[in-house]
Design a protein around this motif. Structure first.
Motif, PDB file in Angstrom:
ATOM      1  N   LEU A   4      20.781  20.379  32.017  1.00  0.00           N
ATOM      2  CA  LEU A   4      21.373  19.742  33.187  1.00  0.00           C
ATOM      3  C   LEU A   4      20.313  19.095  34.059  1.00  0.00           C
ATOM      4  N   ALA A   5      19.270  18.621  33.354  1.00  0.00           N
ATOM      5  CA  ALA A   5      18.356  17.700  34.012  1.00  0.00           C
ATOM      6  C   ALA A   5      18.944  16.295  33.858  1.00  0.00           C
ATOM      7  N   GLU A   6      20.276  16.237  34.030  1.00  0.00           N
ATOM      8  CA  GLU A   6      20.957  14.943  33.895  1.00  0.00           C
ATOM      9  C   GLU A   6      20.539  14.020  35.027  1.00  0.00           C
ATOM     10  N   GLY A  44       7.977  17.194  25.707  1.00  0.00           N
ATOM     11  CA  GLY A  44       8.053  15.790  26.099  1.00  0.00           C
ATOM     12  C   GLY A  44       9.448  15.304  26.445  1.00  0.00           C
ATOM     13  N   LEU A  45      10.361  16.232  26.689  1.00  0.00           N
ATOM     14  CA  LEU A  45      11.739  15.828  26.982  1.00  0.00           C
ATOM     15  C   LEU A  45      11.963  15.566  28.471  1.00  0.00           C
ATOM     16  N   GLN A  63      12.497  14.887  35.716  1.00  0.00           N
ATOM     17  CA  GLN A  63      13.351  13.780  35.308  1.00  0.00           C
ATOM     18  C   GLN A  63      13.377  13.731  33.788  1.00  0.00           C
ATOM     19  N   LEU A  64      14.514  13.327  33.240  1.00  0.00           N
ATOM     20  CA  LEU A  64      14.618  13.212  31.786  1.00  0.00           C
ATOM     21  C   LEU A  64      13.779  12.036  31.299  1.00  0.00           C
ATOM     22  N   GLY A  68      14.086  12.701  25.964  1.00  0.00           N
ATOM     23  CA  GLY A  68      14.960  13.724  26.517  1.00  0.00           C
ATOM     24  C   GLY A  68      16.405  13.258  26.537  1.00  0.00           C
ATOM     25  N   ARG A  69      16.586  11.997  26.927  1.00  0.00           N
ATOM     26  CA  ARG A  69      17.939  11.437  26.960  1.00  0.00           C
ATOM     27  C   ARG A  69      18.524  11.393  25.553  1.00  0.00           C
TER      28      ARG A  69
END
Lengths: 175, 175
Positions: A4-6, A44-45, A63-64, A68-69
């Motif tokens: 939920l690092a959306e 690295g995400l 932040q993504l 990560g995205r």
DNA sequence: GTCCGCATGTAACTTGTTACATGATTTA
DNA sequence: TAAATCATGTAACAAGTTACATGCGGAC
């Protein structure tokens, strides 16, 4: 683990989210969050910026990253283990013959009250935040549907508590 | 941990119980069982007899000791943490905007099928093993009530899957 | 002057999962 | 001859919890 690092935020803020809305369906302690963020960073995400603050230690605004995205999309589209109930109360009920029935009934009542309170809370969310579900789309729709799931489960649990209390009560001797 | 050394038996037999009835509400792998039995033994809550067998390694038939029976009664009568949902599917649904809606719908359908199958299984247990619930008492009653809980939760989950599928489907573009 | 909110972390522990290992007997 | 059932275990790992630690600013 979790993703939920959306939207960008600090570990602390993610913890806040867990205690609020989403925490009703998946919880985590702040230690878990920080550990996970660290792990995601080494993979690295996520990236972060240290924001110095007056007096307090630095904030780390996460932040993504692009990868990560991508990982998030893959995770969302990958199959999940079907939900498996894991309820200690059921196990105790099963073993209830080894205890005092009145104590068990009291315990069931306690759970009944807790689930009633939760259900009321969810129904208030529903009424206040989603007055007209038919117009919902996207993220808001999904949030609403998750809440609906919570309501469904709490309702089922509550009804079950009632059934159990009634059945046990009817078998009590003097009464 | 667990306490279904209610009747004497081997670790293997306890494992069988988990894969059958009670396993729908609390599961454990055989490694966990053996570890737990060993721990319970060092705590003096269970005793065992080694039964030598032809060819196979020794069987260890475990039995509750007096202090084990006492601990069981205390555990049964002690309060439990109220049930807390922990459902990964809900978390994914919440993050569904980051994936292809059709993939999500397909995944929801898959879960729907699994919960349908479980519900059918439970309903068969109910019909076959407890044709007349009103006469039940004691252990059999408790077993029945636990099964009723499983039915309640599976039904709720199933209905929720339907609601989600309908809602997501209605928002698909060309259709 | 003490508690609450913000903000981060280390360390130790418990619980749960996965992989690997053994070895005989019965069933397909 | 390959598998499933009975029967037990070790080892490594992943996930989750609890306790402890720091340190400022604001509210009561």
């Amino acid at each position: 683990m979790v993703s939920l690092a959306e939207r960008p935020g600090t570990g602390y803020e993610i913890g806040q989210q867990f205690t609020r809305s989403i925490g009703h369906f998946w919880s985590a302690t702040h230690q878990q969050i920080y550990r996970t963020l660290k792990k995601l960073h080494t993979e690295g995400l996520v990236t972060f910026e240290s924001v110095p603050q007056d007096g307090r230690p630095d904030k780390k605004v996460y932040q993504l990253s692009d990868s990560g995205r991508k990982a998030l999309r893959e995770w969302v589209e990958s199959p999940v283990e079907p939900y498996h109930l894991r309820d200690e109360l059921s196990v105790k009920l099963r073993a209830a013959e080894h205890g005092d029935p009145r104590v068990i009934i009291e315990e069931m009542r306690r759970h009944r009250e807790i689930h009633t309170a939760r259900l009321r809370l969810y129904q208030e969310f529903e009424k206040d935040d989603y007055p007209d579900p038919s117009v919902l789309t996207g993220r808001r729709l999904n949030q609403y549907l998750v809440l609906r799931g919570g309501i469904a489960v709490q309702t089922a649990f509550l009804d079950w508590c009632d059934e159990v209390i009634d059945a046990l009560q009817a078998r009590l001797p003097h009464n």
